[in-house]
Every structure is written in structure tokens, then in C-alpha cells.
Design a protein around this motif. Sequence first.
Motif, mmCIF file in Angstrom:
data_model
loop_
_atom_site.group_PDB
_atom_site.id
_atom_site.type_symbol
_atom_site.label_atom_id
_atom_site.label_comp_id
_atom_site.label_asym_id
_atom_site.label_seq_id
_atom_site.Cartn_x
_atom_site.Cartn_y
_atom_site.Cartn_z
ATOM 1 N N GLN A 194 0.832 -1.210 0.000
ATOM 2 C CA GLN A 194 0.000 0.000 0.000
ATOM 3 C C GLN A 194 0.861 1.252 0.000
ATOM 4 N N LEU A 195 1.981 1.212 0.728
ATOM 5 C CA LEU A 195 2.877 2.362 0.746
ATOM 6 C C LEU A 195 3.448 2.623 -0.638
ATOM 7 N N ALA A 196 3.768 1.557 -1.363
ATOM 8 C CA ALA A 196 4.338 1.702 -2.704
ATOM 9 C C ALA A 196 3.352 2.358 -3.662
ATOM 10 N N GLN A 197 2.067 2.194 -3.425
ATOM 11 C CA GLN A 197 1.047 2.760 -4.296
ATOM 12 C C GLN A 197 0.670 4.193 -3.911
ATOM 13 N N MET A 198 1.108 4.632 -2.747
ATOM 14 C CA MET A 198 0.747 5.963 -2.268
ATOM 15 C C MET A 198 1.562 7.040 -2.975
ATOM 16 N N HIS A 199 0.943 8.195 -3.154
ATOM 17 C CA HIS A 199 1.600 9.379 -3.699
ATOM 18 C C HIS A 199 2.651 9.856 -2.692
ATOM 19 N N THR A 200 3.695 10.480 -3.172
ATOM 20 C CA THR A 200 4.772 10.942 -2.296
ATOM 21 C C THR A 200 4.244 11.908 -1.230
ATOM 22 N N GLY A 201 3.330 12.768 -1.605
ATOM 23 C CA GLY A 201 2.745 13.687 -0.628
ATOM 24 C C GLY A 201 2.012 12.953 0.481
ATOM 25 N N SER A 202 1.350 11.861 0.135
ATOM 26 C CA SER A 202 0.650 11.057 1.139
ATOM 27 C C SER A 202 1.646 10.368 2.066
ATOM 28 N N LEU A 203 2.766 9.942 1.521
ATOM 29 C CA LEU A 203 3.808 9.333 2.349
ATOM 30 C C LEU A 203 4.387 10.356 3.320
ATOM 31 N N LEU A 204 4.613 11.559 2.844
ATOM 32 C CA LEU A 204 5.135 12.608 3.715
ATOM 33 C C LEU A 204 4.122 12.968 4.807
ATOM 34 N N ARG A 205 2.839 12.974 4.456
ATOM 35 C CA ARG A 205 1.790 13.230 5.445
ATOM 36 C C ARG A 205 1.776 12.122 6.498
ATOM 37 N N ARG A 206 1.935 10.861 6.047
ATOM 38 C CA ARG A 206 1.968 9.739 6.984
ATOM 39 C C ARG A 206 3.178 9.855 7.906
ATOM 40 N N LEU A 207 4.316 10.237 7.355
ATOM 41 C CA LEU A 207 5.515 10.427 8.173
ATOM 42 C C LEU A 207 5.267 11.491 9.232
ATOM 43 N N ASN A 208 4.620 12.567 8.843
ATOM 44 C CA ASN A 208 4.279 13.631 9.788
ATOM 45 C C ASN A 208 3.290 13.137 10.840
ATOM 46 N N ASP A 209 2.323 12.331 10.414
ATOM 47 C CA ASP A 209 1.354 11.769 11.362
ATOM 48 C C ASP A 209 2.048 10.842 12.362
ATOM 49 N N LEU A 210 3.012 10.065 11.891
ATOM 50 C CA LEU A 210 3.769 9.193 12.789
ATOM 51 C C LEU A 210 4.565 10.026 13.789
ATOM 52 N N ARG A 211 5.108 11.147 13.336
ATOM 53 C CA ARG A 211 5.854 12.039 14.234
ATOM 54 C C ARG A 211 4.950 12.614 15.311
ATOM 55 N N SER A 212 3.682 12.813 14.992
ATOM 56 C CA SER A 212 2.771 13.487 15.922
ATOM 57 C C SER A 212 2.253 12.577 17.041
ATOM 58 N N LEU A 213 2.515 11.284 16.942
ATOM 59 C CA LEU A 213 2.055 10.379 17.993
ATOM 60 C C LEU A 213 2.842 10.617 19.281
ATOM 61 N N GLN A 214 2.250 10.230 20.398
ATOM 62 C CA GLN A 214 2.885 10.454 21.688
ATOM 63 C C GLN A 214 4.068 9.511 21.877
ATOM 64 N N GLU A 247 6.855 -1.343 18.938
ATOM 65 C CA GLU A 247 7.469 -1.948 17.760
ATOM 66 C C GLU A 247 6.705 -1.616 16.478
ATOM 67 N N ASN A 248 5.358 -1.566 16.546
ATOM 68 C CA ASN A 248 4.595 -1.278 15.329
ATOM 69 C C ASN A 248 4.866 0.135 14.812
ATOM 70 N N TRP A 249 5.150 1.093 15.723
ATOM 71 C CA TRP A 249 5.522 2.438 15.278
ATOM 72 C C TRP A 249 6.886 2.406 14.596
ATOM 73 N N LYS A 250 7.828 1.688 15.187
ATOM 74 C CA LYS A 250 9.178 1.612 14.623
ATOM 75 C C LYS A 250 9.154 0.975 13.237
ATOM 76 N N HIS A 251 8.347 -0.065 13.057
ATOM 77 C CA HIS A 251 8.221 -0.709 11.751
ATOM 78 C C HIS A 251 7.559 0.235 10.744
ATOM 79 N N ALA A 252 6.513 0.923 11.174
ATOM 80 C CA ALA A 252 5.811 1.851 10.282
ATOM 81 C C ALA A 252 6.748 2.980 9.857
ATOM 82 N N TRP A 253 7.519 3.511 10.794
ATOM 83 C CA TRP A 253 8.460 4.593 10.496
ATOM 84 C C TRP A 253 9.504 4.127 9.485
ATOM 85 N N THR A 254 10.075 2.952 9.726
ATOM 86 C CA THR A 254 11.096 2.399 8.832
ATOM 87 C C THR A 254 10.526 2.138 7.442
#
Length: 103
Positions: free
Chosen positions: A18-38, A66-73
Motif C-alpha cells: 500500500q505504501l508503494a502505491q501511495m503518492h509521495t505527498g501522502s507518504l510525507l503526510r503519513r511520516l508527519n502523522d507518525l511524528r505526531s504520535l505520543q 514496535e509497530n511504530w518503529k516498523h511503520a516509520w522504517t
Amino acid sequence: MAVNFELLNTLEPVCGEQLAQMHTGSLLRRLNDLRSLQETFPQSDWTVEDKQAVEAAGLIAFKDQENWKHAWTDVKNELAQREHLKRGSKEKRRAVQKRKQNR
């Protein structure tokens, strides 16, 4: 007591395909969303019931899990495969902005 997931800052896990099919902007948004978690559960204002419900739902909630670390990577690896465009110097960006304002 029912947990309202909309009030909790969480993300759903996304597989590599699913990540491979996402637009680069969507990936950057997801990265930002991951950063915003506690950072950790003890630093949050969540109840134990909230945490258990989120874990049972398989959602990503805290950066120390661990699931955050995997998602981030996964997101970082996918972004590393994308084409990178240089932003240019600050002076150049400012000059372009100034030309736009003087139209």
C-alpha cells in the motif's frame, strides 16, 4: 466503557504494498502523522482501557512500540526509493516569492 478512537491520536498500520502505491505527498503526510504520535504511554493522558482497546484494534499509538518503529522504517524506506528534487537555496526561493508579490 466504550473507547472513542476518534479522540485518540492513532494510526492504522499500512503494508509495504500500500505504501508503494501511495503518492509521495501522502507518504510525507503519513511520516508527519507518525511524528505526531505520543512518545510513551506513561507520558500520555490515556487510561489503561484506552491503551488496551487501541492494542486490541491493532492501531499504532506510541513511538516506543514496535509497530511504530516498523511503520516509520517502512515509510522512510519507501521515500528513499522516490525521486528527490532539490529545493534550491533560500535566496532563490525568497527571490521567487518576492517576484510573485510584486506582480
